[in-house]
Design an enzyme around this catalytic site. Structure first.
Site, mmCIF file in Angstrom:
data_model
loop_
_atom_site.group_PDB
_atom_site.id
_atom_site.type_symbol
_atom_site.label_atom_id
_atom_site.label_comp_id
_atom_site.label_asym_id
_atom_site.label_seq_id
_atom_site.Cartn_x
_atom_site.Cartn_y
_atom_site.Cartn_z
ATOM 1 N N HIS A 151 1.403 8.127 16.680
ATOM 2 C CA HIS A 151 1.998 7.011 15.930
ATOM 3 C C HIS A 151 3.419 6.603 16.362
ATOM 4 O O HIS A 151 4.369 6.717 15.592
ATOM 5 C CB HIS A 151 1.969 7.270 14.435
ATOM 6 C CG HIS A 151 2.287 8.686 14.007
ATOM 7 N ND1 HIS A 151 3.385 9.385 14.460
ATOM 8 C CD2 HIS A 151 1.628 9.513 13.164
ATOM 9 C CE1 HIS A 151 3.385 10.577 13.906
ATOM 10 N NE2 HIS A 151 2.334 10.679 13.115
ATOM 11 N N ASN A 157 4.885 7.981 7.195
ATOM 12 C CA ASN A 157 5.676 8.780 8.134
ATOM 13 C C ASN A 157 5.004 8.761 9.512
ATOM 14 O O ASN A 157 3.892 9.263 9.644
ATOM 15 C CB ASN A 157 5.780 10.218 7.625
ATOM 16 C CG ASN A 157 6.647 11.083 8.512
ATOM 17 O OD1 ASN A 157 7.385 10.582 9.370
ATOM 18 N ND2 ASN A 157 6.574 12.395 8.314
ATOM 19 N N ASP A 213 -4.223 6.781 11.757
ATOM 20 C CA ASP A 213 -3.455 7.654 10.849
ATOM 21 C C ASP A 213 -3.931 7.442 9.409
ATOM 22 O O ASP A 213 -3.120 7.418 8.474
ATOM 23 C CB ASP A 213 -1.959 7.412 10.966
ATOM 24 C CG ASP A 213 -1.140 8.539 10.344
ATOM 25 O OD1 ASP A 213 -1.733 9.566 9.946
ATOM 26 O OD2 ASP A 213 0.100 8.397 10.246
ATOM 27 N N HIS A 251 -4.742 9.486 -0.242
ATOM 28 C CA HIS A 251 -4.026 10.321 -1.213
ATOM 29 C C HIS A 251 -4.589 10.072 -2.603
ATOM 30 O O HIS A 251 -4.896 8.927 -2.980
ATOM 31 C CB HIS A 251 -2.532 9.992 -1.226
ATOM 32 C CG HIS A 251 -1.794 10.529 -0.041
ATOM 33 N ND1 HIS A 251 -1.749 11.872 0.272
ATOM 34 C CD2 HIS A 251 -1.058 9.903 0.910
ATOM 35 C CE1 HIS A 251 -1.021 12.042 1.372
ATOM 36 N NE2 HIS A 251 -0.599 10.868 1.785
#
Length: 428
Positions: free
Chosen positions: A229, A275, A302, A306
């Site tokens: 990333h 992040n 990525d 959650h």
């Protein structure tokens, strides 16, 4: 099962029929016929090789409330993927042959995409001593990509040993480039906006310092390095310099870093906390150009599901990460194709061919041609619709694209000749 795909446009070119039998593409041409084959009307649809994701978080084992291998695999298939690399930051961490084999077998049972486990570089992702790299490579999962993603392998001596070790089986170390001492307490990209919003900044230099160090180490050792990333313009310049010197370095960029900026943080909506953080307009422009000219090799999602309690809270307490599998190709269409930076062959190269090569997946990233494995997708490029998180296949709902109208819809996905998605719906 056999399929006769009528009138699709391979790589966006002239329409042609595609005949799929016994897991392979048998023929591509005009007016093909086959007794007993299921006919798929693909007029107006673009055919591409099945996508390969180098960077997916499936959360199982340990956080099945956020995602499972099966739900993540279904989301991937609906996004046009036929293979995904499952990151190692599960609970327990995928740092042994036993855990990577468990993830691999769960993927086999789901049967929607090829789930390729990524092994941890260090035990428990703690950055103290190397994990069982050789045992994971020799396991049934045949791990070739190793990463402590979410954590940087910050110790340069340990990083050097990891690079030396994986050379023995043609592996690659995929680094989460973040100098931890420069990002303590960081909440968003460091700049005028972070100062005004009162959020601790994550400086671009924290990513660039690690990339600079690691490309020198990879060049010295003669090993393969992959940078996860990439998010800054400076990182793109470092990669360009390293590749010019012959270093075996590859890199990925996420869809969200190609489209969104740190301006999203103005809302304090934690769905935009990620992040590395969303960066500036100038960074986005540099990332797009780096992907277009091949300095950045691949798009990787990525995908980071959650649970509600981990994401829907105040910005500072929310966990970083966002969903990405189901909208990845749509974002690339908007950011790279509609802007004229990539054509469809370029998309196939950055989202299928190169990621498969980096992960050493021999049966993915193959051309659409007779005799090749029938791993492919059909996309309706004319479709546009707002993203509805409630309709996503993922077990989580933290999509940064909620309500945003994006182009493109995956109509069908085929894994080794079996339809995992038809008429825009998962088949299982």
């Amino acid at each position: 099962m056999s399929y006769l795909i009528r009138g699709a446009s391979p790589y966006g070119g002239d329409p042609a029929d595609i005949l799929v039998e016994d897991g392979r593409i048998v023929a591509i041409g005009d007016a093909l016929s086959s007794t007993g084959a299921e006919v798929v009307d693909a007029a107006g649809l673009i055919a591409l090789p099945g996508l390969v994701d180098l960077h997916t978080h499936l959360r199982e084992p340990g956080r099945e409330d956020a995602e499972t291998v099966e739900t993540g695999s279904r989301a991937a298939a609906l996004g046009g993927f036929t293979a995904v690399h499952a990151m190692a930051n599960t609970d327990p961490v995928a740092d042994t042959a036993g855990v990577v084999e468990q993830v691999w077998r769960l993927g086999e049972q789901a049967g929607l995409v090829d789930v390729v486990p990524v092994g941890a570089v260090t035990v428990g992702l703690r950055g103290e001593r190397l994990a069982e790299l050789g045992a994971m490579a020799d396991s049934a999962a045949r791990v070739r990509v190793f990463s402590d993603d979410g954590h940087c392998v910050a110790d340069p001596a340990l990083m050097r040993r990891a690079l030396e070790y994986v050379k023995a089986f043609d592996g690659v170390v995929a680094q989460h480039a973040e100098e931890p001492r420069l990002t303590a307490g960081a909440q968003m990209h460091e700049g005028d906006r972070s100062a005004r919003l009162g959020l601790t900044g994550w400086p671009a230099a924290a990513e660039e310092a690690i990339i600079a160090r690691d490309v020198l180490l990879a060049g010295h050792v003669g090993a393969r390095l992959h940078v996860c990333h990439v998010s800054t313009a400076g990182s793109v310049e470092l990669l360009r310099w390293a590749k010019g010197r012959g270093v075996q370095v590859t890199a990925e960029v996420t869809p969200h870093h190609l489209l969104l900026t740190d301006a999203c943080a103005e809302s304090y909506d934690p769905v935009f906390k990620v992040n590395p953080p969303l960066r500036t307009d100038d960074d986005v422009a540099a990332l797009r150009l780096g992907l277009a000219d091949g300095t950045i090799d691949a798009v990787a999602t990525d995908h980071a599901p959650h649970a509600v309690e981990d994401k829907e809270s105040e910005w500072a307490q929310a966990r970083p990460g966002m969903l990405g599998l189901e909208q990845a190709l749509s974002v690339v269409l908007e950011a790279m194709v509609e802007t004229g930076l990539l054509d469809w062959r370029g998309v196939a190269d950055r989202m299928s061919v190169r990621p498969a090569a980096i992960g050493r997946l021999a049966h993915h990233g193959r051309p659409l041609a007779a005799g090749e494995p029938a791993n492919l997708l059909l996309l309706d490029p004319a479709s546009r619709a707002p993203v509805d998180p409630a309709a996503l296949a993922s077990r989580s709902r933290n999509s940064p694209y909620a309500g945003r109208e994006l182009p493109g819809r995956i109509v069908a996905t085929f894994l080794r000749g079996t339809a995992t998605v038809l008429d825009g719906k998962a088949t299982r």
